[in-house]
Design a protein around this motif. Structure first.
Motif, PDB file in Angstrom:
ATOM      1  N   GLU A 156       0.819  -1.220   0.000  1.00 37.58           N
ATOM      2  CA  GLU A 156       0.000   0.000   0.000  1.00 37.58           C
ATOM      3  C   GLU A 156       0.849   1.264   0.000  1.00 37.58           C
ATOM      4  O   GLU A 156       0.508   2.243  -0.664  1.00 37.58           O
ATOM      5  CB  GLU A 156      -0.943  -0.016   1.205  1.00 37.58           C
ATOM      6  CG  GLU A 156      -2.064  -1.013   1.029  1.00 37.58           C
ATOM      7  CD  GLU A 156      -2.949  -1.106   2.236  1.00 37.58           C
ATOM      8  OE1 GLU A 156      -3.501  -0.065   2.632  1.00 37.58           O
ATOM      9  OE2 GLU A 156      -3.081  -2.213   2.790  1.00 37.58           O
ATOM     10  N   THR A 157       1.949   1.235   0.750  1.00 31.41           N
ATOM     11  CA  THR A 157       2.806   2.424   0.803  1.00 31.41           C
ATOM     12  C   THR A 157       3.355   2.746  -0.581  1.00 31.41           C
ATOM     13  O   THR A 157       3.321   3.880  -1.042  1.00 31.41           O
ATOM     14  CB  THR A 157       3.977   2.176   1.773  1.00 31.41           C
ATOM     15  OG1 THR A 157       3.475   1.535   2.916  1.00 31.41           O
ATOM     16  CG2 THR A 157       4.655   3.463   2.130  1.00 31.41           C
ATOM     17  N   ARG A 158       3.833   1.687  -1.255  1.00 34.51           N
ATOM     18  CA  ARG A 158       4.392   1.896  -2.582  1.00 34.51           C
ATOM     19  C   ARG A 158       3.329   2.440  -3.539  1.00 34.51           C
ATOM     20  O   ARG A 158       3.600   3.321  -4.358  1.00 34.51           O
ATOM     21  CB  ARG A 158       4.942   0.569  -3.094  1.00 34.51           C
ATOM     22  CG  ARG A 158       5.768   0.703  -4.353  1.00 34.51           C
ATOM     23  CD  ARG A 158       6.247  -0.638  -4.849  1.00 34.51           C
ATOM     24  NE  ARG A 158       7.215  -1.264  -3.949  1.00 34.51           N
ATOM     25  CZ  ARG A 158       7.678  -2.497  -4.110  1.00 34.51           C
ATOM     26  NH1 ARG A 158       7.231  -3.242  -5.106  1.00 34.51           N
ATOM     27  NH2 ARG A 158       8.554  -3.005  -3.278  1.00 34.51           N
ATOM     28  N   GLU A 159       2.128   1.925  -3.408  1.00 34.47           N
ATOM     29  CA  GLU A 159       1.052   2.378  -4.300  1.00 34.47           C
ATOM     30  C   GLU A 159       0.726   3.848  -4.054  1.00 34.47           C
ATOM     31  O   GLU A 159       0.483   4.609  -4.986  1.00 34.47           O
ATOM     32  CB  GLU A 159      -0.195   1.518  -4.086  1.00 34.47           C
ATOM     33  CG  GLU A 159      -0.034   0.058  -4.441  1.00 34.47           C
ATOM     34  CD  GLU A 159       0.345  -0.168  -5.892  1.00 34.47           C
ATOM     35  OE1 GLU A 159      -0.022   0.672  -6.739  1.00 34.47           O
ATOM     36  OE2 GLU A 159       1.034  -1.157  -6.172  1.00 34.47           O
ATOM     37  N   LEU A 160       0.706   4.226  -2.771  1.00 32.10           N
ATOM     38  CA  LEU A 160       0.378   5.631  -2.457  1.00 32.10           C
ATOM     39  C   LEU A 160       1.457   6.570  -2.991  1.00 32.10           C
ATOM     40  O   LEU A 160       1.148   7.630  -3.533  1.00 32.10           O
ATOM     41  CB  LEU A 160       0.224   5.797  -0.947  1.00 32.10           C
ATOM     42  CG  LEU A 160      -1.134   5.347  -0.399  1.00 32.10           C
ATOM     43  CD1 LEU A 160      -1.128   5.342   1.112  1.00 32.10           C
ATOM     44  CD2 LEU A 160      -2.234   6.267  -0.915  1.00 32.10           C
ATOM     45  N   VAL A 161       2.724   6.160  -2.835  1.00 31.12           N
ATOM     46  CA  VAL A 161       3.824   6.985  -3.355  1.00 31.12           C
ATOM     47  C   VAL A 161       3.710   7.098  -4.876  1.00 31.12           C
ATOM     48  O   VAL A 161       3.871   8.179  -5.464  1.00 31.12           O
ATOM     49  CB  VAL A 161       5.190   6.380  -2.941  1.00 31.12           C
ATOM     50  CG1 VAL A 161       6.320   7.087  -3.652  1.00 31.12           C
ATOM     51  CG2 VAL A 161       5.367   6.467  -1.442  1.00 31.12           C
ATOM     52  N   ASP A 162       3.382   5.985  -5.512  1.00 31.68           N
ATOM     53  CA  ASP A 162       3.200   5.965  -6.960  1.00 31.68           C
ATOM     54  C   ASP A 162       2.081   6.922  -7.381  1.00 31.68           C
ATOM     55  O   ASP A 162       2.202   7.637  -8.369  1.00 31.68           O
ATOM     56  CB  ASP A 162       2.844   4.540  -7.383  1.00 31.68           C
ATOM     57  CG  ASP A 162       3.716   4.043  -8.501  1.00 31.68           C
ATOM     58  OD1 ASP A 162       4.832   4.549  -8.626  1.00 31.68           O
ATOM     59  OD2 ASP A 162       3.271   3.138  -9.233  1.00 31.68           O
ATOM     60  N   MET A 163       1.009   6.906  -6.600  1.00 38.50           N
ATOM     61  CA  MET A 163      -0.134   7.763  -6.914  1.00 38.50           C
ATOM     62  C   MET A 163       0.260   9.233  -6.841  1.00 38.50           C
ATOM     63  O   MET A 163      -0.084  10.023  -7.724  1.00 38.50           O
ATOM     64  CB  MET A 163      -1.261   7.475  -5.934  1.00 38.50           C
ATOM     65  CG  MET A 163      -2.553   8.165  -6.271  1.00 38.50           C
ATOM     66  SD  MET A 163      -3.767   7.930  -4.991  1.00 38.50           S
ATOM     67  CE  MET A 163      -3.163   9.036  -3.737  1.00 38.50           C
ATOM     68  N   LEU A 164       1.018   9.590  -5.790  1.00 40.05           N
ATOM     69  CA  LEU A 164       1.453  10.983  -5.645  1.00 40.05           C
ATOM     70  C   LEU A 164       2.333  11.394  -6.812  1.00 40.05           C
ATOM     71  O   LEU A 164       2.161  12.459  -7.398  1.00 40.05           O
ATOM     72  CB  LEU A 164       2.233  11.142  -4.331  1.00 40.05           C
ATOM     73  CG  LEU A 164       1.414  11.220  -3.055  1.00 40.05           C
ATOM     74  CD1 LEU A 164       2.334  11.366  -1.862  1.00 40.05           C
ATOM     75  CD2 LEU A 164       0.467  12.405  -3.128  1.00 40.05           C
ATOM     76  N   GLU A 165       3.282  10.518  -7.163  1.00 36.09           N
ATOM     77  CA  GLU A 165       4.200  10.879  -8.240  1.00 36.09           C
ATOM     78  C   GLU A 165       3.469  11.033  -9.559  1.00 36.09           C
ATOM     79  O   GLU A 165       3.729  11.966 -10.336  1.00 36.09           O
ATOM     80  CB  GLU A 165       5.297   9.815  -8.366  1.00 36.09           C
ATOM     81  CG  GLU A 165       6.510  10.334  -9.123  1.00 36.09           C
ATOM     82  CD  GLU A 165       7.371   9.236  -9.696  1.00 36.09           C
ATOM     83  OE1 GLU A 165       7.638   8.262  -8.979  1.00 36.09           O
ATOM     84  OE2 GLU A 165       7.785   9.361 -10.863  1.00 36.09           O
TER      85      GLU A 165
END
Lengths: 177, 136
Positions: free
Chosen positions: B100-109
């Motif tokens: 989930e953390t990786r996905e959220l960071v991906d979403m922000l970028e």
């Protein structure tokens, strides 16, 4: 502030462009055929018959007429516009693995465009040297690209206002106000 | 698209659609976070788009395409949960492996990159409008 972003165009031209560690060669399709520079000194007395219709001579006349009216600003506007496209390509590929950012050496490209070279911008487009390589091989640094894009947009507008000034001068002279 | 030379709006526009595909995959992954399945094959695996640069020879520009969408990331994890209605005969369920953390960071970028392209488009538009007004 990044020292590379200060100074005028002349100073910026002296910044050496270097290929990054593992460069991805530009595709051969990007290279354009080089046309010979247009011949300049053609006296009207030496023309005969169909020579006046020769495309090279028509082009020379067009280039000279444009230079008389707009000076360097016409060529500058074209180079600025192409540099904007290059920087937009960099920003578009900000998250594409392996993409190598490019930039136009503005002073050299303008010098080439002034002498009538059609490939002036393509010949002076170099790969950007990243301050830090990323793991996926992408060399787009968004801060650099955004700054360059903004700077280029302001310079484009400056060139536009120079052109507007020229046009206003000519218009006023024609109207005799 | 290949017939006409590319312009700055196509470059930024296609980069925006690529980022939108990335945003959609992130949404799918986050929606499936924490889900369970009876077998490891039935469990959800996170999906990722593969970006690819597309060069335009005529204009010297480069835009980005989504080449394909692949499944990536860790394997589903086995968890002992006999009370779960999806549990197999040994009482195990397979949990979807979504970071989930990786996905959220991906979403922000991806949102930031999208915004950048919108900004490029707006700047190009206003400069073109200014050029059209030249001499007025």
């Amino acid at each position: 502030m990044d020292p590379r972003l200060r100074g005028d165009d002349e100073e910026r031209a002296n910044i050496p462009f270097r290929l990054p560690g593992n460069p991805q060669p530009a595709p051969a399709s990007l290279c354009r055929p080089t046309l010979p520079p247009p011949a300049i000194a053609i006296k009207s007395s030496t023309w005969h018959g169909g020579c006046k219709d020769h495309p090279a001579i028509i082009r020379d006349q067009a280039v000279m007429a444009e230079n008389d009216l707009f000076g360097i600003h016409g060529a500058a506007l074209a180079v600025r516009s192409q540099r904007m496209a290059t920087l937009a390509s960099n920003i578009a590929n900000a998250s594409t693995p392996g993409y190598k950012a490019k930039d136009v050496d503005f002073a050299a490209a303008l010098k080439g465009a002034e002498t009538g070279r059609v490939d002036a911008v393509a010949a002076n487009t170099k790969y950007r040297l990243p301050t830090q390589m990323s793991m996926d091989g992408n060399t787009v640094e968004l801060a650099t690209e955004q700054t360059a894009f903004a700077e280029n947009a302001v310079a484009y507008q400056t060139t536009l206002s120079f052109l507007n000034g020229r046009i206003a001068t000519i218009t006023r002279a024609l109207k005799g106000e | 698209m290949a017939d006409n030379p590319m312009n700055i709006f196509q470059v930024a526009g296609r980069a925006m659609s690529a980022q939108l595909v990335r945003m959609n995959t992130t949404a799918s992954n986050l929606a499936n976070a924490g889900g369970v399945a009876t077998t490891p094959d039935a469990a959800y695996r996170s999906i990722k788009p593969v970006f690819r640069t597309q060069f335009d020879a005529a204009s010297g520009m480069a835009t980005v395409n989504v080449e394909r969408v692949v499944t990536a990331g860790e394997e589903p994890t086995k968890r002992y949960d006999p009370g779960n209605p999806l549990a197999d005969q040994d009482g195990n369920v397979w949990e979807n492996a979504v970071d989930e953390t990786r996905e959220l960071v991906d979403m922000l970028e991806s949102a930031r990159t999208y915004q950048n392209n919108v900004e490029v488009m707006q700047t190009a538009k206003s400069l073109i409008v200014d050029t059209l007004k030249l001499g007025r």
